[in-house]
Design an enzyme around this catalytic site. Structure first.
Site, PDB file in Angstrom:
ATOM      1  N   MET A  11       0.824  -1.210   0.000  1.00  0.00           N
ATOM      2  CA  MET A  11       0.000   0.000   0.000  1.00  0.00           C
ATOM      3  C   MET A  11       0.863   1.268   0.000  1.00  0.00           C
ATOM      4  O   MET A  11       0.676   2.164  -0.821  1.00  0.00           O
ATOM      5  CB  MET A  11      -0.936  -0.015   1.210  1.00  0.00           C
ATOM      6  CG  MET A  11      -1.995   1.060   1.220  1.00  0.00           C
ATOM      7  SD  MET A  11      -3.288   0.705   2.439  1.00  0.00           S
ATOM      8  CE  MET A  11      -2.337   0.690   3.974  1.00  0.00           C
ATOM      9  N   ASP A  35      13.989 -10.666  -0.748  1.00  0.00           N
ATOM     10  CA  ASP A  35      13.521 -11.158   0.546  1.00  0.00           C
ATOM     11  C   ASP A  35      14.504 -10.653   1.592  1.00  0.00           C
ATOM     12  O   ASP A  35      15.631 -11.158   1.693  1.00  0.00           O
ATOM     13  CB  ASP A  35      13.472 -12.684   0.527  1.00  0.00           C
ATOM     14  CG  ASP A  35      13.059 -13.284   1.866  1.00  0.00           C
ATOM     15  OD1 ASP A  35      12.843 -12.510   2.832  1.00  0.00           O
ATOM     16  OD2 ASP A  35      12.959 -14.520   1.959  1.00  0.00           O
ATOM     17  N   THR A 100       6.289   2.302  13.519  1.00  0.00           N
ATOM     18  CA  THR A 100       4.892   2.312  13.953  1.00  0.00           C
ATOM     19  C   THR A 100       4.683   2.931  15.329  1.00  0.00           C
ATOM     20  O   THR A 100       5.588   2.933  16.177  1.00  0.00           O
ATOM     21  CB  THR A 100       4.376   0.849  13.998  1.00  0.00           C
ATOM     22  OG1 THR A 100       3.050   0.805  14.524  1.00  0.00           O
ATOM     23  CG2 THR A 100       5.264  -0.022  14.871  1.00  0.00           C
ATOM     24  N   ASP A 101       3.467   3.417  15.530  1.00  0.00           N
ATOM     25  CA  ASP A 101       3.051   3.903  16.849  1.00  0.00           C
ATOM     26  C   ASP A 101       2.953   2.762  17.863  1.00  0.00           C
ATOM     27  O   ASP A 101       2.894   3.002  19.067  1.00  0.00           O
ATOM     28  CB  ASP A 101       1.702   4.626  16.749  1.00  0.00           C
ATOM     29  CG  ASP A 101       0.606   3.761  16.152  1.00  0.00           C
ATOM     30  OD1 ASP A 101       0.905   2.930  15.269  1.00  0.00           O
ATOM     31  OD2 ASP A 101      -0.571   3.923  16.541  1.00  0.00           O
ATOM     32  N   TYR A 124       3.957  -7.571  17.351  1.00  0.00           N
ATOM     33  CA  TYR A 124       4.186  -6.658  16.227  1.00  0.00           C
ATOM     34  C   TYR A 124       5.018  -5.464  16.675  1.00  0.00           C
ATOM     35  O   TYR A 124       6.039  -5.127  16.047  1.00  0.00           O
ATOM     36  CB  TYR A 124       2.846  -6.187  15.653  1.00  0.00           C
ATOM     37  CG  TYR A 124       2.987  -5.101  14.616  1.00  0.00           C
ATOM     38  CD1 TYR A 124       3.605  -5.357  13.398  1.00  0.00           C
ATOM     39  CD2 TYR A 124       2.511  -3.807  14.846  1.00  0.00           C
ATOM     40  CE1 TYR A 124       3.761  -4.351  12.436  1.00  0.00           C
ATOM     41  CE2 TYR A 124       2.649  -2.811  13.891  1.00  0.00           C
ATOM     42  CZ  TYR A 124       3.273  -3.090  12.692  1.00  0.00           C
ATOM     43  OH  TYR A 124       3.418  -2.095  11.753  1.00  0.00           O
TER      44      TYR A 124
END
Length: 279
Positions: A11, A35, A100-101, A124
């Site tokens: 995305m 990869d 990320t947050d 995560y």
């Protein structure tokens, strides 16, 4: 510049290509062609291409899936990022890494600056933090860009899911006690395109402006899309999921502003554009 992008079919990767393709030479890679968990191949491809900058938008982002596939989460989000950092050091090029947050625990009640206390509560978040730490250990020239609640034209995301559910559901339950900032991937891609023109290295928080709960976001989506759907607020504990989420993860884009960049537009303006595009 010659820019190598990992995860280019994702995305964010798609929007990075759109934003950068007219001004730069792009080397687009996917998990099939690069990869990042394969250390030797990663080193070989980076050394062969000798990019001026690498942008890593490859990640294992299934937050719940990370809980049951922990080895894969750490392989991609941790060791894979380490492999990229080692390769970038070898050819002396900066690495842009999208984080990320979820590296925060959610206990804050005010927007979180880049030096806020780290404390991921999910696999995560922990795996993404491992990647961040590897970069800081290996490289001097890096941009770690923490963002949140991504959505865009290409890929599965919250607004698309809400609109799909609205086709057959007059009522939808949505969590109200998790607060963050929805961020439109074209806006994030544009921000990254500005960063790589500088040597203002370090950790950045970069999201659209404003904040809301998932419940508020869903209601705004239906309002803009003119869908008559009743949104029923529930707590995160009622909406049982394998991975815990931070209850508050609004990011303060402090370093971005300090370095003279314009704030990204309000999330309401961005989601309005998105809905117009997908109609």
């Amino acid at each position: 510049m010659k820019i190598l992008i990992t995860g280019s079919n994702g995305m964010l990767g798609h929007d990075l290509e759109e934003v950068l393709k007219d001004s730069h030479e792009l080397v687009l890679t996917t998990s099939k062609t690069l990869d990042i968990t394969d250390k030797d191949k990663t080193m070989k491809i980076i050394k062969e291409n000798k990019p001026d900058v690498v942008i890593n938008s490859a990640a294992y982002t299934d937050v719940d899936g990370c809980e049951t596939n922990q080895d894969l989460a750490y392989a991609v989000n941790g060791e894979g990022v380490r492999n990229l950092a080692l390769a970038c050091r070898e050819v002396d090029c900066p690495l842009v890494h999208v984080s990320t947050d979820y590296v925060f625990d959610g206990s804050a009640r005010d927007p979180i600056a880049e030096d806020g206390e780290i404390g991921p509560i999910s696999v995560y978040g922990k795996s993404k933090l491992q990647g961040e730490e590897a970069i800081q250990e290996i490289l001097d020239k890096f941009f770690i860009v923490r963002t949140a609640w991504l959505y865009g034209i290409n890929g599965k995301n919250f607004p698309r899911t809400m609109l799909e559910l609205a086709e057959n559901h007059p009522e939808i339950t949505v969590v109200y006690d998790e607060v963050g900032t929805p961020t439109y991937t074209p806006d994030l891609a544009y921000g990254i395109s500005q960063l790589i023109e500088t040597d203002y290295y370090g950790i950045y928080h970069l999201t659209n402006s404003g904040s809301c709960s998932w419940c508020e976001f869903a209601r705004y989506i239906f309002k803009i899309a003119e869908r008559d759907v009743k949104v029923i607020p529930v707590t995160a504990s009622e909406f049982s999921r394998p991975a815990p989420r931070p209850s508050y993860s609004v990011l303060k884009n402090e370093k971005w502003i300090e370095n003279g960049f314009e704030p990204l537009r309000d999330y309401k303006e961005a989601i309005s554009e998105y809905i117009e595009l997908i109609k």
